[in-house]
Design an enzyme around this catalytic site. Structure first.
Site, PDB file in Angstrom:
ATOM      1  N   SER A   1       2.926  48.978   0.475  1.00  0.00           N
ATOM      2  CA  SER A   1       1.799  49.842   0.840  1.00  0.00           C
ATOM      3  C   SER A   1       2.076  51.295   0.423  1.00  0.00           C
ATOM      4  CB  SER A   1       1.512  49.703   2.343  1.00  0.00           C
ATOM      5  OG  SER A   1       0.275  50.274   2.669  1.00  0.00           O
TER       6      SER A   1
ATOM      7  N   ASP B   1      -6.883  41.684   0.998  1.00  0.00           N
ATOM      8  CA  ASP B   1      -6.386  43.046   1.189  1.00  0.00           C
ATOM      9  C   ASP B   1      -7.382  44.036   0.605  1.00  0.00           C
ATOM     10  OD1 ASP B   1      -4.947  45.439   1.211  1.00  0.00           O
ATOM     11  OD2 ASP B   1      -3.187  44.618   0.201  1.00  0.00           O
TER      12      ASP B   1
ATOM     13  N   HIS C   1      -3.340  42.390   3.940  1.00  0.00           N
ATOM     14  CA  HIS C   1      -2.446  43.540   3.796  1.00  0.00           C
ATOM     15  C   HIS C   1      -1.419  43.523   4.932  1.00  0.00           C
ATOM     16  CE1 HIS C   1      -1.428  47.495   2.180  1.00  0.00           C
ATOM     17  NE2 HIS C   1      -1.223  47.886   3.424  1.00  0.00           N
TER      18      HIS C   1
END
Length: 303
Positions: free
Chosen positions: A153, A247, A277
């Protein structure tokens, strides 16, 4: 594809709770909630050695195989958390597993978080942290020629930008990059921000509010802010990108693969189906997470 069973339960609970707003939570609640979620990350691997060290003002957590000696390949890792949360405690289980399965050293970098520390604090710490590890490689038992930069991320964003900054500085380069559902585009241009933006726990709102707290009024198209749109990827080492089907960031990860390939970078991309995610931190309930951890570990080991 349908959601994995364990992840489907998380999504159902999130929707049943009314899709709680990330913006409505205080920064302390967001951080403590992230730490609490580590119960889903699986067992704590004890067959590794763990120590914290501070070098040149930056704190690192070093994970090594038991009885490790000599200079080993290493993974420098930047945690996720939308630039506002996360740290050693949120990623301890995954990094222990990576060290055990790879037989390599894993070095987690603690960078400053927003809103206390805004742009470009995290980026500067990420680059400084990589340089410090490289300069102290002998002390840390690391082979300088076999260093992987990775992150998930926001951490994937930092790994990529750090490699680009190192290339521009012409000092040293990692042997490879592993980018796990990286945050790449602060403009939220792609359709997956809409299709996957509301129901899948880590929402469009959660991601964009992180950017807002970190960036403030910073131009969203600066090269280090939205690295997806850069045209200077040529010359980077091999890159592997991991994306997740459900995601908000899925499309931009796939677009990065295309852009890098067009610019001559050796790049591969794996999209994991039925996951959301943050799935890399869900090894306690997700087979895909367990598979991804082993895959990343194998990539680090074979450099």
């Amino acid at each position: 594809m349908a959601l994995e069973k364990g992840i489907a339960g998380l999504v159902s609970d999130f929707i049943a709770a009314g899709r709680p707003s990330a913006r409505a939570k205080s920064i302390d609640d967001r951080r403590s909630g992230y730490v609490a979620s580590t119960v889903l990350a699986g067992e704590t691997e004890t067959r590794v050695q763990v120590e914290e060290i501070t070098l040149e003002g930056i704190t690192f957590r070093l994970f090594s195989p038991q009885d490790a000696s000599g200079h080993l390949p290493a993974l420098i890792y930047y945690h996720g958390g939308c630039f506002i949360s996360g740290g050693f405690d949120t990623h301890d289980k995954q990094l222990r597993q990576l060290a055990f399965y790879s037989g390599c050293r894993v070095v987690a970098v603690q960078y400053r978080l927003a809103p206390e520390h805004r742009w470009p604090a995290a980026h500067d710490d990420a680059q400084s942290g990589a340089d410090i590890v490289w300069k102290n490689a002998d002390k840390l038992g690391i082979d300088k020629e076999r260093i992987t930069l990775a992150g998930d991320s926001a951490g994937g964003h930092l790994a990529l930008v750090t490699a680009l900054r190192l290339k521009a500085a012409a000092t040293w380069q990692p042997a490879q990059l592993v980018l796990i559902y990286p945050m790449l585009d602060a403009t939220a241009y792609f359709d997956s921000y809409t299709f996957n933006g509301s129901d899948y726990v880590i929402t469009r709102e959660a991601l964009l509010s992180g950017y807002e707290m970190y960036l403030g009024d910073t131009d969203r198209l600066l090269p280090d802010v939205s690295p997806l749109w850069r045209d200077d990827f040529s010359g980077l080492p091999p890159v592997h990108i991991i994306t997740a089907e459900f995601d908000p960031l899925c499309d931009e990860g796939e677009a990065l693969f295309q852009h890098m390939t067009e610019q001559g970078v050796t790049c591969t991309c794996s999209q994991y189906q039925g996951v959301i995610h943050g799935f890399f931190q869900l090894a306690g309930i997700s087979q895909s997470a367990r598979d991804a951890i082993r895959d990343v570990a194998a990539r680090v080991a074979r450099i």
